[in-house]
Design a protein around this motif. Structure first.
Motif, PDB file in Angstrom:
ATOM      1  N   VAL A 287     -15.848  10.715  41.246  1.00  0.00           N
ATOM      2  CA  VAL A 287     -14.492  10.300  41.574  1.00  0.00           C
ATOM      3  C   VAL A 287     -13.703  11.509  42.056  1.00  0.00           C
ATOM      4  O   VAL A 287     -13.608  12.523  41.354  1.00  0.00           O
ATOM      5  N   ILE A 288     -13.159  11.394  43.255  1.00  0.00           N
ATOM      6  CA  ILE A 288     -12.382  12.476  43.859  1.00  0.00           C
ATOM      7  C   ILE A 288     -10.928  12.036  43.835  1.00  0.00           C
ATOM      8  O   ILE A 288     -10.542  11.099  44.557  1.00  0.00           O
ATOM      9  N   ASP A 289     -10.113  12.652  42.985  1.00  0.00           N
ATOM     10  CA  ASP A 289      -8.731  12.232  42.904  1.00  0.00           C
ATOM     11  C   ASP A 289      -7.803  13.359  43.356  1.00  0.00           C
ATOM     12  O   ASP A 289      -8.210  14.507  43.506  1.00  0.00           O
ATOM     13  N   GLY A 290      -6.575  13.001  43.582  1.00  0.00           N
ATOM     14  CA  GLY A 290      -5.587  13.970  44.038  1.00  0.00           C
ATOM     15  C   GLY A 290      -4.412  13.274  44.677  1.00  0.00           C
ATOM     16  O   GLY A 290      -4.443  12.073  44.954  1.00  0.00           O
ATOM     17  N   MET A 291      -3.367  14.027  44.943  1.00  0.00           N
ATOM     18  CA  MET A 291      -2.139  13.456  45.498  1.00  0.00           C
ATOM     19  C   MET A 291      -2.335  13.035  46.955  1.00  0.00           C
ATOM     20  O   MET A 291      -3.278  13.465  47.626  1.00  0.00           O
ATOM     21  N   PRO A 292      -1.462  12.174  47.489  1.00  0.00           N
ATOM     22  CA  PRO A 292      -1.566  11.742  48.886  1.00  0.00           C
ATOM     23  C   PRO A 292      -1.470  12.941  49.832  1.00  0.00           C
ATOM     24  O   PRO A 292      -0.684  13.870  49.612  1.00  0.00           O
TER      25      PRO A 292
ATOM     26  N   ALA B  31      -9.180   3.853  46.232  1.00  0.00           N
ATOM     27  CA  ALA B  31      -9.308   2.871  45.148  1.00  0.00           C
ATOM     28  C   ALA B  31      -8.034   2.842  44.318  1.00  0.00           C
ATOM     29  O   ALA B  31      -7.445   3.883  44.023  1.00  0.00           O
ATOM     30  N   ALA B  32      -7.638   1.653  43.911  1.00  0.00           N
ATOM     31  CA  ALA B  32      -6.422   1.501  43.116  1.00  0.00           C
ATOM     32  C   ALA B  32      -6.710   1.559  41.621  1.00  0.00           C
ATOM     33  O   ALA B  32      -5.875   1.990  40.835  1.00  0.00           O
ATOM     34  N   SER B  33      -7.900   1.096  41.212  1.00  0.00           N
ATOM     35  CA  SER B  33      -8.215   1.037  39.790  1.00  0.00           C
ATOM     36  C   SER B  33      -9.717   1.006  39.612  1.00  0.00           C
ATOM     37  O   SER B  33     -10.472   0.689  40.538  1.00  0.00           O
ATOM     38  N   TYR B  34     -10.151   1.317  38.403  1.00  0.00           N
ATOM     39  CA  TYR B  34     -11.582   1.236  38.106  1.00  0.00           C
ATOM     40  C   TYR B  34     -12.050  -0.217  38.156  1.00  0.00           C
ATOM     41  O   TYR B  34     -13.170  -0.511  38.567  1.00  0.00           O
ATOM     42  N   GLN B  35     -11.191  -1.126  37.764  1.00  0.00           N
ATOM     43  CA  GLN B  35     -11.537  -2.543  37.798  1.00  0.00           C
ATOM     44  C   GLN B  35     -11.857  -2.991  39.212  1.00  0.00           C
ATOM     45  O   GLN B  35     -12.733  -3.823  39.433  1.00  0.00           O
ATOM     46  N   GLN B  36     -11.144  -2.431  40.196  1.00  0.00           N
ATOM     47  CA  GLN B  36     -11.373  -2.801  41.589  1.00  0.00           C
ATOM     48  C   GLN B  36     -12.737  -2.330  42.075  1.00  0.00           C
ATOM     49  O   GLN B  36     -13.408  -3.025  42.835  1.00  0.00           O
ATOM     50  N   LEU B  37     -13.162  -1.150  41.640  1.00  0.00           N
ATOM     51  CA  LEU B  37     -14.378  -0.585  42.205  1.00  0.00           C
ATOM     52  C   LEU B  37     -15.629  -0.843  41.369  1.00  0.00           C
ATOM     53  O   LEU B  37     -16.746  -0.776  41.885  1.00  0.00           O
TER      54      LEU B  37
ATOM     55  N   VAL C 293     -15.930   8.114  45.152  1.00  0.00           N
ATOM     56  CA  VAL C 293     -14.707   7.317  45.085  1.00  0.00           C
ATOM     57  C   VAL C 293     -13.518   8.243  45.295  1.00  0.00           C
ATOM     58  O   VAL C 293     -13.452   9.319  44.702  1.00  0.00           O
ATOM     59  N   THR C 294     -12.599   7.835  46.147  1.00  0.00           N
ATOM     60  CA  THR C 294     -11.347   8.588  46.270  1.00  0.00           C
ATOM     61  C   THR C 294     -10.202   7.735  45.743  1.00  0.00           C
ATOM     62  O   THR C 294     -10.182   6.518  45.939  1.00  0.00           O
ATOM     63  N   SER C 295      -9.272   8.372  45.063  1.00  0.00           N
ATOM     64  CA  SER C 295      -8.141   7.640  44.498  1.00  0.00           C
ATOM     65  C   SER C 295      -7.004   8.597  44.198  1.00  0.00           C
ATOM     66  O   SER C 295      -7.218   9.777  43.908  1.00  0.00           O
ATOM     67  N   ARG C 296      -5.783   8.068  44.260  1.00  0.00           N
ATOM     68  CA  ARG C 296      -4.632   8.852  43.832  1.00  0.00           C
ATOM     69  C   ARG C 296      -4.534   8.924  42.315  1.00  0.00           C
ATOM     70  O   ARG C 296      -3.837   9.761  41.771  1.00  0.00           O
ATOM     71  N   LYS C 297      -5.211   7.979  41.640  1.00  0.00           N
ATOM     72  CA  LYS C 297      -5.161   7.944  40.178  1.00  0.00           C
ATOM     73  C   LYS C 297      -6.385   8.644  39.596  1.00  0.00           C
ATOM     74  O   LYS C 297      -7.421   8.783  40.243  1.00  0.00           O
ATOM     75  N   ARG C 298      -6.279   9.008  38.357  1.00  0.00           N
ATOM     76  CA  ARG C 298      -7.411   9.549  37.625  1.00  0.00           C
ATOM     77  C   ARG C 298      -8.168   8.378  37.001  1.00  0.00           C
ATOM     78  O   ARG C 298      -7.749   7.831  35.980  1.00  0.00           O
TER      79      ARG C 298
ATOM     80  N   MET D 261     -13.686  14.826  39.995  1.00  0.00           N
ATOM     81  CA  MET D 261     -13.378  16.036  40.747  1.00  0.00           C
ATOM     82  C   MET D 261     -11.962  15.918  41.291  1.00  0.00           C
ATOM     83  O   MET D 261     -11.689  15.016  42.083  1.00  0.00           O
ATOM     84  N   SER D 262     -11.110  16.788  40.876  1.00  0.00           N
ATOM     85  CA  SER D 262      -9.745  16.760  41.382  1.00  0.00           C
ATOM     86  C   SER D 262      -9.634  17.675  42.595  1.00  0.00           C
ATOM     87  O   SER D 262     -10.059  18.837  42.551  1.00  0.00           O
ATOM     88  N   VAL D 263      -9.101  17.116  43.676  1.00  0.00           N
ATOM     89  CA  VAL D 263      -8.875  17.895  44.890  1.00  0.00           C
ATOM     90  C   VAL D 263      -7.396  18.234  44.928  1.00  0.00           C
ATOM     91  O   VAL D 263      -6.544  17.359  45.041  1.00  0.00           O
ATOM     92  N   ASP D 264      -7.107  19.496  44.822  1.00  0.00           N
ATOM     93  CA  ASP D 264      -5.721  19.946  44.813  1.00  0.00           C
ATOM     94  C   ASP D 264      -5.305  20.374  46.211  1.00  0.00           C
ATOM     95  O   ASP D 264      -6.113  20.403  47.148  1.00  0.00           O
ATOM     96  N   ALA D 265      -4.038  20.676  46.330  1.00  0.00           N
ATOM     97  CA  ALA D 265      -3.570  21.248  47.588  1.00  0.00           C
ATOM     98  C   ALA D 265      -4.384  22.503  47.880  1.00  0.00           C
ATOM     99  O   ALA D 265      -4.925  23.159  46.980  1.00  0.00           O
ATOM    100  N   LEU D 266      -4.483  22.826  49.168  1.00  0.00           N
ATOM    101  CA  LEU D 266      -5.273  23.992  49.557  1.00  0.00           C
ATOM    102  C   LEU D 266      -4.683  25.275  48.967  1.00  0.00           C
ATOM    103  O   LEU D 266      -3.455  25.403  48.860  1.00  0.00           O
TER     104      LEU D 266
END
Length: 922
Positions: free
Chosen positions: A131-136, A227-233, A247-252, A261-266
């Motif tokens: 899961v790759i998460d991070g801000m928009p 992805a919006a939620s774990y239930q969705q995916l 999986v990419t998502s704005r949520k954890r 894996m959290s992708v932060d600002a560069l």
């Protein structure tokens, strides 16, 4: 009938991935089917479609429906406008978006991901979900796609990308069931084989089971974006450990088996490097302090950095200080930021204001698009410009990093940019939004008219293009394959346009778009999607008071419900359609609805109602001079007569249908009528005619590249060959059909082939193998609810068990088969069982009891003119008399049997009886 989740999931997950929820729906309905109607044979036309690539383990909706019959499906009730012909969903297993130049160094994250994958594969462990998460705007999708391209060689079975729209402005998140349907279709699964039903939970679980089965033992890569939620995916996750899911998502999103894996600002230095690379300026030509400030102002987010760099690249006279000043002014001007993230919205505004006015207008209107990705033709409709201008605008916006390019020369706004564009558009005239949707809907109507010209059957009605279609530029669609490919690509966007139009009360457009999509959805499904569309159209027509349009929508709803085997709902919808048509004296619509009602009643063995409906439809078609309608009604009437054992009437109706199909040049109709005529001639003992018809039908199916119907024709040829003594020819035909059905994943068609091969083994002298095959296939028919198939298997199983000495088992089989056949009203099948049972009793030394069975069979066979069973009954009666009264008795019955057998060409039976009679003659 109601959908039963337990049956659906058990069959799908545990029964070789039989992919449909209709078992629960049809279990009760099929109890009224006759042995040879092939009740749902019309749906075999939906197994066309090179949507086929499921493999041995997968069965499908078409297979289910087609196979719910005995081996003789009612070919002529299948019509391409009902869903025939190959919509050609190719096996698209490489759908990653292009890698982007905007990707910059994320060495640590890439090493972590690649190392995790490599370690799992080398140690033979299942791959965890990453899961790759991070801000928009932080570059989650870009990172996932770049990693996907890097890892693609490790996953040779394919790479798939799905946007789940978790945070897409103006779009609701994609439901798991919808995403699964898209994935299955992309993986080559025939769309009609994708489970459907009214129970959303059961449908999702069944599709998930099919998806897991499809990817079992595969090494594939799946990117689930946004992805919006774990239930969705969660339902989308493959079951095997050989597939990698990113999986990419704005949520954890948290689950035990995942690697998060959290992708932060560069990092600032990486953000500066990206800016310099995309700006096209040498490093020493830029003021580093200014560049550092700018990347900080946009939060070091790749999206914002890319937009800023693009501005500098497109303005060679600007300095970095000039750009910084404009960025600061934009932030001040926006004040309370209207949309998106604080760190990047100013870069959007800066980029937007740098566009020429006409391009600004084009960009704003992209925010009105109801769908997700678009091409130049949709862009032209939105922007109210030519396709040439739209292409220039889209390419320029891509060059400016304001739009992403997708596979197939398509484009998509980043969610934040879409939100920004919608915000800009909302500041203007609200009618502009409505008008933009009207223009998009008009474009789709015009393009659908072109596509339907290729996919709708010759002579069938094609939904007309809009009056102003001449002003709309449509894509070049030169073939059926082109049309089907375009329809599949635009399906989700068109349905989204319908929803948006309905929200704006543009009811006329809703009705017309639903009608224009109906031919494709009949073929391609999934049918629950079509049900929702036609319900919406019927409600829209009610709003406008257009009874004809309401009738059209209800009729389509009824047809789709028929495909789903939801027969009570189909009858309700079609009956309401008839009423709506009668209210406005719309006779063609009424005739079509009656024809469809007749098919439903035929499928539920309400034969008299079916015959009345088809007769009324036929009369209306003749009044209107509509030849294709006449052919369809005649073909369906012919099958109803056959189901009632009215063979002469069946031949008459089907022959007239065949003549019309040939006049119209309708090859599918011709092949279907030929095959059904072959079935009737076989039942009447005209084996040479039957074989010729089946061969002609097979040749046409070969010409049409329809492997499903080739297999059905081969089975019919095999039956004729067996009955005429060509046992090895029969074995070859049934074996070829078995190969086709196995490759196509048609479990019911496969069951029919196995059953026929069991009969071939029995007549070849291997009764033990026949028992094994017939017992195996009996369980298949029972699991899938085919009463006709069950009865036919029981009849043959009784014969084979009797030969191997299992007398009690043989009687039990005959009793079960006879009970089903009498319930179905299949008098020919009933006579066959009585003859088989009589022979078993005779061989057991009870000639008097056997005589009674043969007498009943003879009466039935003569009533319905079934000569093979008449000959068998006569032979049985003669043998009984010979046994009871001594040699020389029963000769008249035996010679009468010989006469019929000779006429039929059944030489083996003739030789058998003559050997008995030879001593008497000597």
């Amino acid at each position: 009938m109601r959908l039963r989740r337990g049956i659906a999931i058990a069959v799908v997950a545990g029964g070789g991935a039989v992919t449909t929820l209709l078992v629960g729906l049809v279990t009760n309905a099929v109890s009224n089917q006759s042995r040879w109607p092939g009740w749902l044979g019309w749906l075999q036309e939906h197994a066309w479609f090179s949507f086929v690539v499921l493999g041995v383990a997968m069965a499908g909706m078409t297979a289910l429906l087609a196979g719910l019959s005995e081996s003789r499906p009612p070919a002529s009730s299948v019509r391409p406008e009902d869903g025939a012909g190959p919509p050609g969903a190719a096996q698209v297993l490489r759908s990653l978006p292009r890698d982007t130049a905007a990707f910059t160094d994320r060495t640590a994250e890439l090493e972590q991901l690649v190392g995790s994958v490599r370690a799992s594969q080398e140690q033979g462990e299942g791959l965890p979900v990453h899961v790759i998460d991070g801000m928009p705007g932080v570059g989650k999708t870009t990172f996932a796609v770049h990693a996907g391209h890097l890892l693609s060689e490790r996953f040779p079975d394919g790479q798939l990308f799905v946007n789940l729209n978790g945070y897409t402005p103006g779009r609701t998140p994609v439901q798991a069931g919808e995403a699964l349907a898209s994935l299955l279709a992309a993986a080559g699964v025939p769309t009609q084989q994708i489970p459907v039903g009214d129970d959303v939970g059961a449908v999702t679980e069944a599709r998930a089971a099919m998806w897991r089965s499809r990817l079992a033992d595969k090494k594939a890569l799946l990117i689930l974006d946004n992805a919006a939620s774990y239930q969705q995916l969660e339902p989308l996750l493959p079951g095997g450990g050989g597939c990698l899911v990113l999986v990419t998502s704005r949520k954890r999103l948290v689950a035990n088996e995942e690697v998060v894996m959290s992708v932060d600002a560069l990092p600032p230095d990486h953000a500066v490097d990206l800016f310099v690379r995309l700006s096209g300026r040498p490093t020493d030509a830029l003021d580093q302090d200014v560049v550092n400030e700018m990347v900080r102002l946009c939060g070091c987010l790749p999206l914002g950095v890319s937009l800023l760099a693009a501005r500098l690249r497109h303005h060679p006279s600007w300095t970095a200080e000039d750009l910084r000043g404009r960025l600061v002014a934009a932030r001040d001007r926006l004040g309370e930021l209207r949309a998106g993230e604080h760190a990047v919205t100013a870069t959007f505004d800066l980029s937007y204001r740098d566009l020429a006015p006409e391009r600004q207008r084009f960009f704003r209107r992209l925010g009105f698009f109801p769908g997700t990705d678009l091409d130049v033709h949709v862009g032209a409709a939105l922007g109210e410009v030519s396709v040439v201008v739209a292409r220039r605008c889209l390419e320029a916006l891509y060059d400016d990093h304001l739009i992403d390019e997708q596979p197939g020369s398509r484009y998509r706004l980043h969610d934040l940019l879409r939100d920004y564009a919608r915000g800009l558009a909302a500041e203007g005239d609200s009618m502009d939004h409505v008008q933009a949707v009207q223009r998009v809907c008009t474009y789709y109507l015009a393009a659908l008219a072109v596509a339907n010209g290729h996919i709708v059957r010759s002579g069938a009605a094609v939904p007309p293009a809009p009056d102003d279609a001449s002003r709309v530029e449509t894509p070049v669609l030169e073939s059926r394959a082109d049309a089907l490919g375009w329809l599949e690509t635009e399906r989700a966007n068109i349905l989204a346009a319908v929803r948006r139009a309905n929200g704006f009360s543009l009811y006329d457009l809703v009705v017309r778009l639903a009608a224009a999509m109906a031919p494709f959805l009949r073929q391609a499904g999934p049918w629950d999607q079509a049900v929702g569309l036609h319900r919406t159209a019927a409600e829209a027509a009610s709003h406008t008071g257009d009874q004809r349009a309401r009738g059209d929508a209800l009729a389509e709803l009824g047809v789709v419900r028929r495909f789903m085997a939801a027969y009570p709902q189909a009858v309700d919808a079609l009956s309401d359609a008839v009423t709506a048509y009668e209210a406005v004296d719309e006779r063609r619509g009424k005739a079509d609805a009656l024809n469809q009602l007749g098919i439903v009643w035929y499928l539920t063995a309400d034969n008299e109602d079916a015959a009345r409906a088809q007769a009324e439809a036929l009369a209306l078609y003749r009044e209107l001079g509509y030849r294709l309608g006449q052919a369809n009604a005649l073909a369906d009437l012919g099958m109803t007569h056959r189901q009632l054992s009215r063979f002469d009437a069946s031949l008459e109706a089907q022959s007239e249908a065949l003549t019309i199909y040939r006049e119209l040049g309708d090859r599918y109709g011709e092949a279907n009528s030929l095959r059904d005529l072959g079935v009737v001639h076989c039942l009447m003992g005209a084996y040479d005619v039957a074989e010729r018809h089946h061969q002609e039908a097979f040749d046409i199916y070969l010409e049409l590249d329809d492997r499903t119907h080739q297999a059905y024709a081969l089975n019919e040829l095999g039956v004729v060959r067996r009955l005429t003594g060509d046992i090895e020819g029969a074995r070859t035909a049934h074996s070829q059909a078995l190969t086709h059905f196995t490759e196509l994943g048609e479990r019911f068609g496969r069951a029919n082939s196995v059953r026929h091969l069991g009969v071939v083994d029995r007549v070849s002298g291997d009764a033990a193998e026949a028992v094994r095959l017939l017992e195996e296939v009996l369980e298949t028919y029972r699991a899938l609810g085919s009463r006709g198939g069950e009865a036919a298997s029981l009849s043959e199983l009784g014969v084979a068990r009797g030969i191997v000495g299992e007398l009690d088992g043989a009687i039990e089989a005959f009793q079960g088969g006879l009970r089903i056949l009498r319930g179905l009203g299949d008098r020919c099948g009933e006579a066959e069982v009585l003859n088989h049972w009589g022979m078993l009793i005779l061989n057991s030394g009870e000639a008097a009891a056997a005589h009674r069975h043969f007498d009943q069979a003879l009466t039935l066979a003569r009533e319905i003119r079934c000569p093979l069973e008449e000959a068998r009954a006569l032979e049985g009666i003669g043998r009984c008399d010979w046994t009871v009264d001594g040699p020389g008795h029963g000769v008249g019955s035996l010679r009468a049997a010989v006469s019929v057998y000779r006429r039929l060409g059944v030489s083996v039976a003739v030789d058998d009886i003559e050997r008995l009679l030879v001593p008497r003659s000597g």
